[in-house]
Design an enzyme around this catalytic site. Structure first.
Site, PDB file in Angstrom:
ATOM      1  CB  ILE A 126      -7.892  -7.414  18.104  1.00 15.07           C
ATOM      2  CG1 ILE A 126      -8.580  -6.051  18.355  1.00 15.07           C
ATOM      3  CG2 ILE A 126      -8.841  -8.403  17.409  1.00 15.07           C
ATOM      4  CD1 ILE A 126      -9.779  -6.068  19.263  1.00 15.07           C
ATOM      5  CB  SER A 178       1.173   5.574  12.520  1.00 13.23           C
ATOM      6  OG  SER A 178       0.767   4.437  13.263  1.00 13.23           O
ATOM      7  CE  LYS A 179      -2.711   1.622  13.447  1.00  9.93           C
ATOM      8  NZ  LYS A 179      -3.358   1.182  12.206  1.00  9.93           N
ATOM      9  CB  VAL A 191      -1.011   0.031   1.178  1.00  6.93           C
ATOM     10  CG1 VAL A 191      -2.084  -1.020   1.014  1.00  6.93           C
ATOM     11  CG2 VAL A 191      -0.303  -0.092   2.527  1.00  6.93           C
ATOM     12  CB  SER A 225      -4.882   1.801  17.504  1.00  5.28           C
ATOM     13  OG  SER A 225      -4.456   1.311  18.756  1.00  5.28           O
ATOM     14  CE1 TYR A 269      -0.165  -0.136  15.197  1.00  2.00           C
ATOM     15  CE2 TYR A 269      -1.017   0.525  17.338  1.00  2.00           C
ATOM     16  CZ  TYR A 269      -1.179  -0.142  16.130  1.00  2.00           C
ATOM     17  OH  TYR A 269      -2.355  -0.808  15.866  1.00  2.00           O
TER      18      TYR A 269
HETATM   19  P1  NAP Z   1      -2.276  -8.505  11.056  1.00  2.00           P
HETATM   20  O1  NAP Z   1      -2.961  -9.778  11.403  1.00  2.00           O
HETATM   21  O2  NAP Z   1      -0.813  -8.393  11.233  1.00  2.00           O
HETATM   22  O3  NAP Z   1      -2.694  -8.101   9.572  1.00  2.00           O
HETATM   23  C1  NAP Z   1      -2.130  -6.979   8.934  1.00  2.00           C
HETATM   24  C2  NAP Z   1      -1.942  -7.308   7.484  1.00  2.00           C
HETATM   25  O4  NAP Z   1      -1.417  -6.147   6.816  1.00  2.00           O
HETATM   26  C3  NAP Z   1      -0.922  -8.459   7.258  1.00  2.00           C
HETATM   27  O5  NAP Z   1      -1.441  -9.420   6.371  1.00  2.00           O
HETATM   28  C4  NAP Z   1       0.266  -7.726   6.658  1.00  2.00           C
HETATM   29  O6  NAP Z   1       1.019  -8.520   5.758  1.00  2.00           O
HETATM   30  C5  NAP Z   1      -0.431  -6.593   5.908  1.00  2.00           C
HETATM   31  N1  NAP Z   1       0.507  -5.540   5.545  1.00  2.00           N
HETATM   32  C6  NAP Z   1       1.559  -5.066   6.260  1.00  2.00           C
HETATM   33  N2  NAP Z   1       2.200  -4.122   5.573  1.00  2.00           N
HETATM   34  C7  NAP Z   1       1.561  -3.989   4.386  1.00  2.00           C
HETATM   35  C8  NAP Z   1       1.771  -3.208   3.230  1.00  2.00           C
HETATM   36  N3  NAP Z   1       2.803  -2.335   3.143  1.00  2.00           N
HETATM   37  N4  NAP Z   1       0.907  -3.315   2.187  1.00  2.00           N
HETATM   38  C9  NAP Z   1      -0.112  -4.206   2.243  1.00  2.00           C
HETATM   39  N5  NAP Z   1      -0.362  -5.006   3.301  1.00  2.00           N
HETATM   40  C10 NAP Z   1       0.479  -4.888   4.364  1.00  2.00           C
HETATM   41  O7  NAP Z   1      -2.880  -7.305  11.927  1.00  2.00           O
HETATM   42  P2  NAP Z   1      -4.360  -7.023  12.477  1.00  2.00           P
HETATM   43  O8  NAP Z   1      -4.311  -7.189  13.925  1.00  2.00           O
HETATM   44  O9  NAP Z   1      -5.384  -7.682  11.665  1.00  2.00           O
HETATM   45  O10 NAP Z   1      -4.410  -5.443  12.226  1.00  2.00           O
HETATM   46  C11 NAP Z   1      -5.184  -4.844  11.202  1.00  2.00           C
HETATM   47  C12 NAP Z   1      -5.220  -3.347  11.485  1.00  2.00           C
HETATM   48  O11 NAP Z   1      -5.826  -3.124  12.761  1.00  2.00           O
HETATM   49  C13 NAP Z   1      -3.828  -2.702  11.559  1.00  2.00           C
HETATM   50  O12 NAP Z   1      -3.870  -1.424  10.982  1.00  2.00           O
HETATM   51  C14 NAP Z   1      -3.580  -2.589  13.049  1.00  2.00           C
HETATM   52  O13 NAP Z   1      -2.688  -1.546  13.349  1.00  2.00           O
HETATM   53  C15 NAP Z   1      -4.970  -2.324  13.549  1.00  2.00           C
HETATM   54  N6  NAP Z   1      -5.133  -2.663  14.961  1.00  2.00           N
HETATM   55  C16 NAP Z   1      -4.869  -3.935  15.424  1.00  2.00           C
HETATM   56  C17 NAP Z   1      -4.997  -4.204  16.776  1.00  2.00           C
HETATM   57  C18 NAP Z   1      -4.703  -5.561  17.354  1.00  2.00           C
HETATM   58  O14 NAP Z   1      -4.611  -5.677  18.596  1.00  2.00           O
HETATM   59  N7  NAP Z   1      -4.576  -6.613  16.568  1.00  2.00           N
HETATM   60  C19 NAP Z   1      -5.400  -3.172  17.655  1.00  2.00           C
HETATM   61  C20 NAP Z   1      -5.658  -1.918  17.144  1.00  2.00           C
HETATM   62  C21 NAP Z   1      -5.527  -1.659  15.808  1.00  2.00           C
HETATM   63  P3  NAP Z   1       2.283  -9.358   6.340  1.00  2.00           P
HETATM   64  O15 NAP Z   1       1.712 -10.292   7.365  1.00  2.00           O
HETATM   65  O16 NAP Z   1       2.812 -10.043   5.117  1.00  2.00           O
HETATM   66  O17 NAP Z   1       3.208  -8.347   6.928  1.00  2.00           O
END
Ligand code: NAP
Length: 253
Positions: free
Chosen positions: A191, A161-162, A57, A138, A158
């Protein structure tokens, strides 16, 4: 079915919250395109994805080309869910703090902006059909991280950014409003996804994280996806420029 007749583009679709959105949005009748860094990670989802492709992205020419080709295939992109994201824990070791900061900002802020701008441009061509965009901020877009998570001392890209994603959401909502394009954000607490796997493996850290959530547990990806569904669907047709915490009460304390 709350998304019957709608099309959705989901970034970070191969994992965690993005993958949960793919399944839920399909079950609600949407045609879904998913993009992620690695095409092979999307293979497991291929049955539920109408279109899938690898996409970084942060790569503007690639983002513009992907959005153009998905819009052409679907006719219109009604919904964009921005799930691609990283934390400083995902940055290659050996980078200086400012290089790590830049990398996190590039993916979480610039990546979100590039694909949102491309989708909004495309949605504007659809006249009043408009669209709905959901950004993933977040709890740490609203409050600082406790020091047991940052190690103390270093700037925490982080949270920077958020927080920026939240302000970007308000700004983009203003520019989208005349074209019936709504832009909102979710602020999840912790999560259970691969993103926080490393933290969950340490029992003391896990207990400390659970303690921060008054509901007494971490959240599930599907619980965030259900809130994304609300913001993406016409159920939230008068909601724009705002954010919804999905945090088990974390921010209420
Ligand atoms: P995740 O399971 O790590 O999924 C994130 C996905 O984004 C991964 O498949 C990753 O690919 C992909 N990605 C990373 N860099 C990228 C790039 N440059 N271009 C395209 N795709 C890319 O994380 P998640 O927990 O589902 O998080 C999703 C969103 O929610 C994120 O923005 C995160 O900051 C936010 N969030 C998560 C939590 C939490 O506790 N999990 C809490 C608050 C907010 P790779 O695996 O190949 O790197």
């Amino acid at each position: 079915m709350r998304l019957a007749g709608k099309t959705a583009l989901i970034t970070g679709a191969a994992s965690g919250i993005g993958a949960a959105c793919v399944g839920l949005f399909k079950s609600e009748g949407a045609r879904v395109a998913g993009v992620d860094l690695s095409k092979s990670d999307l293979v497991a989802l291929d049955n539920s994805l109408e279109l899938s492709q690898s996409l970084d992205v942060t790569d503007k020419p690639a983002v513009d080309a992907a959005v153009e080709s998905i819009a052409e295939s679907f006719g219109h992109i009604d919904i964009l869910i921005n799930c691609a994201g990283i934390t400083a824990r995902h940055v290659p070791s050996g980078l200086s703090w400012d290089q790590a900061w830049q990398l996190v900002m590039d993916v979480n802020v610039k990546g979100t902006l590039l694909i949102t701008a491309a989708v909004m441009n495309s949605q504007r061509k659809g006249g009043t059909r408009g669209g709905s965009i959901v950004n993933m901020s977040s709890i740490y877009g609203q409050v600082a991280r406790p020091s047991f998570l940052t190690g103390g001392g270093k700037p925490d890209p982080y949270t920077h950014s958020k927080g920026t994603v939240l302000q970007m959401t308000r700004d983009l909502a203003m520019s989208g409003a005349p074209d019936n394009i709504r832009v909102n954000a979710l602020c999840p607490g912790f999560i259970e996804t691969p993103m926080i796997q490393g933290l969950r493996e340490n029992p003391e850290t896990l207990d400390a994280l659970i303690e921060l959530h008054p509901l007494g547990r971490l959240g599930k990806a599907d619980e965030v996806a259900r809130c994304a569904l609300f913001l993406a669907s016409d159920d939230s047709s008068f909601v724009t420029g705002t954010s919804l915490a999905v945090d088990g009460g974390y921010l209420a304390v």
